[in-house]
Write an enzyme that holds these catalytic residues in place. Structure first.
Site, PDB file in Angstrom:
ATOM      1  N   ASP A  18       0.835  -1.212   0.000  1.00  0.00           N
ATOM      2  CA  ASP A  18       0.000   0.000   0.000  1.00  0.00           C
ATOM      3  C   ASP A  18       0.870   1.262   0.000  1.00  0.00           C
ATOM      4  O   ASP A  18       1.999   1.239   0.484  1.00  0.00           O
ATOM      5  CB  ASP A  18      -0.926  -0.020   1.226  1.00  0.00           C
ATOM      6  CG  ASP A  18      -2.115   0.913   1.063  1.00  0.00           C
ATOM      7  OD1 ASP A  18      -2.324   1.443  -0.045  1.00  0.00           O
ATOM      8  OD2 ASP A  18      -2.837   1.115   2.061  1.00  0.00           O
ATOM      9  N   ASN A  66     -11.002  -2.253  -5.441  1.00  0.00           N
ATOM     10  CA  ASN A  66     -10.219  -1.333  -6.279  1.00  0.00           C
ATOM     11  C   ASN A  66     -10.877  -1.062  -7.637  1.00  0.00           C
ATOM     12  O   ASN A  66     -10.529  -0.097  -8.323  1.00  0.00           O
ATOM     13  CB  ASN A  66      -8.786  -1.857  -6.494  1.00  0.00           C
ATOM     14  CG  ASN A  66      -7.905  -1.755  -5.261  1.00  0.00           C
ATOM     15  OD1 ASN A  66      -6.988  -2.550  -5.079  1.00  0.00           O
ATOM     16  ND2 ASN A  66      -8.155  -0.769  -4.398  1.00  0.00           N
TER      17      ASN A  66
HETATM   18  C1  IPE Z   1      -5.537  -2.708  -0.311  1.00  0.00           C
HETATM   19  O1  IPE Z   1      -5.143  -1.385  -0.448  1.00  0.00           O
HETATM   20  C2  IPE Z   1      -5.510  -3.386  -1.643  1.00  0.00           C
HETATM   21  C3  IPE Z   1      -4.195  -3.581  -2.245  1.00  0.00           C
HETATM   22  C4  IPE Z   1      -3.051  -3.327  -1.687  1.00  0.00           C
HETATM   23  C5  IPE Z   1      -4.192  -4.136  -3.565  1.00  0.00           C
HETATM   24  P1  IPE Z   1      -6.213  -0.212  -0.582  1.00  0.00           P
HETATM   25  O2  IPE Z   1      -5.426   1.041  -0.727  1.00  0.00           O
HETATM   26  O3  IPE Z   1      -7.176  -0.516  -1.661  1.00  0.00           O
HETATM   27  O4  IPE Z   1      -6.944  -0.291   0.826  1.00  0.00           O
HETATM   28  P2  IPE Z   1      -7.917   0.744   1.547  1.00  0.00           P
HETATM   29  O5  IPE Z   1      -9.035   1.003   0.611  1.00  0.00           O
HETATM   30  O6  IPE Z   1      -7.136   1.986   1.806  1.00  0.00           O
HETATM   31  O7  IPE Z   1      -8.326   0.075   2.798  1.00  0.00           O
HETATM   32  C1  IPE Z   2      -1.523   0.238  -3.387  1.00  0.00           C
HETATM   33  O1  IPE Z   2      -1.300   1.616  -3.415  1.00  0.00           O
HETATM   34  C2  IPE Z   2      -1.761  -0.349  -4.757  1.00  0.00           C
HETATM   35  C3  IPE Z   2      -3.165  -0.698  -5.042  1.00  0.00           C
HETATM   36  C4  IPE Z   2      -4.140  -0.654  -4.189  1.00  0.00           C
HETATM   37  C5  IPE Z   2      -3.471  -1.144  -6.388  1.00  0.00           C
HETATM   38  P1  IPE Z   2      -2.498   2.647  -3.400  1.00  0.00           P
HETATM   39  O2  IPE Z   2      -2.831   2.984  -4.811  1.00  0.00           O
HETATM   40  O3  IPE Z   2      -3.625   2.176  -2.585  1.00  0.00           O
HETATM   41  O4  IPE Z   2      -1.814   3.891  -2.712  1.00  0.00           O
HETATM   42  P2  IPE Z   2      -2.492   4.931  -1.727  1.00  0.00           P
HETATM   43  O5  IPE Z   2      -3.077   4.158  -0.593  1.00  0.00           O
HETATM   44  O6  IPE Z   2      -3.533   5.660  -2.514  1.00  0.00           O
HETATM   45  O7  IPE Z   2      -1.369   5.807  -1.303  1.00  0.00           O
HETATM   46 MG    MG Z   3      -4.063   2.401  -0.613  1.00  0.00          MG
END
Ligand code: IPE
Ligand code: IPE
Ligand code: MG
Length: 246
Positions: A18, A66
């Site tokens: 993340d 997502n």
């Molecule tokens: C969790 O991260 C999913 C992945 C790392 C693929 P998110 O960024 O989607 O999680 P939330 O929505 O902040 O909980």
């Molecule tokens: C994790 O990084 C990757 C995916 C969830 C695909 P994020 O895209 O969630 O990054 P933040 O949480 O917005 O910083």
């Molecule tokens: Mg995230």
């Protein structure tokens, strides 16, 4: 670098990668640049984990939720995923790594599924680390699909309802055949599970770091593993029972 005991490594390491978006936004870059940099961290982690002899590495790459992100970001992530798989398959062969996918593959675009099928086929004979990518994955969705599959088997007379034990039900999950994760790392400071491996994380050791995924380094990985090695996993027993092997 931390001193690691090679006999106390997690058999199965799971990671919620993340913070790609925030990494980019903090640098006035587009979110997708963060995802591209995140893919570089994935390459480093796969290499490190397989070199250390970790048997199962599971990466949360794209969640069921997502799909709710802006269409441009979703499209860019799918394109990046295909590119990663195509570029890395040769290295997976070199390192004897086998691809595995969990999640609802029917929601993925056809071209992504074709690329995944090919990578799975090519690496299917590899006997080293199993690299599981969680794609269009949600724990609740996985559990309800597993319940539906088990119910169909009961209906067909292949399974008795009373025989649905923890072990039997576990085999209906996407992770059937994989051991539960011993260790879960989540980057970027969020302290939540976000619908990842809800059933399988029952006794997993959890580790959270503020570092965003593109900044996660080998050094930090070793620090996390050293932390894992310092923990006592009791599984409901007392500490005394563990030391006397009762
Ligand atoms: C969790 O991260 C999913 C992945 C790392 C693929 P998110 O960024 O989607 O999680 P939330 O929505 O902040 O909980
Ligand atoms: C994790 O990084 C990757 C995916 C969830 C695909 P994020 O895209 O969630 O990054 P933040 O949480 O917005 O910083
Ligand atoms: Mg995230």
């Amino acid at each position: 670098m931390e001193q690691l005991a090679s006999d106390k490594l997690p058999t199965h390491l799971a990671i919620i990668m993340d913070g790609n978006g925030r990494w980019a936004q903090q640098r006035m870059l587009k979110r997708i640049v963060g995802h591209q940099r995140g893919a570089e961290t994935v390459k480093m982690m796969v290499k490190q984990a397989s070199q250390l002899g970790i048997k199962y590495l599971t990466l949360f790459a794209f969640s069921s939720e997502n799909w709710l992100r802006p269409a441009v970001e979703v499209r860019a992530l799918m394109t990046l995923l295909k590119k990663y798989i195509r570029q890395e398959t040769a290295r997976m062969m070199q390192k004897n790594i086998r691809y595995n996918i969990i999640g609802n593959r029917s929601e993925l675009p056809d071209d992504v599924n074709q690329t995944l099928d090919e990578a799975i086929r090519i690496t299917s004979g590899n006997t080293g680390m199993v690299l599981t990518l969680a794609l269009s994955y949600g724990g609740r969705q996985e559990l309800s699909r597993a319940a539906a599959r088990a119910a169909r088997d009961v209906q067909a007379g292949l399974l008795a309802a009373d025989d649905i034990t923890v072990d039997v039900f576990g085999r209906y999950l996407d992770t059937g055949g994989l051991p539960d994760p011993d260790f879960l790392i989540r980057t970027s400071g969020e302290m939540r599970i976000s619908n990842f491996l809800l059933w399988q994380l029952a006794y997993t050791e959890l580790y959270f770091t503020d570092t965003n995924w593109p900044d996660f380094t080998i050094n930090e990985f070793h620090k996390a593993l050293a932390d894992f090695q310092s923990r006592e996993r009791r599984f409901g027993k007392t500490s005394d029972q563990l030391s006397t092997r009762n």
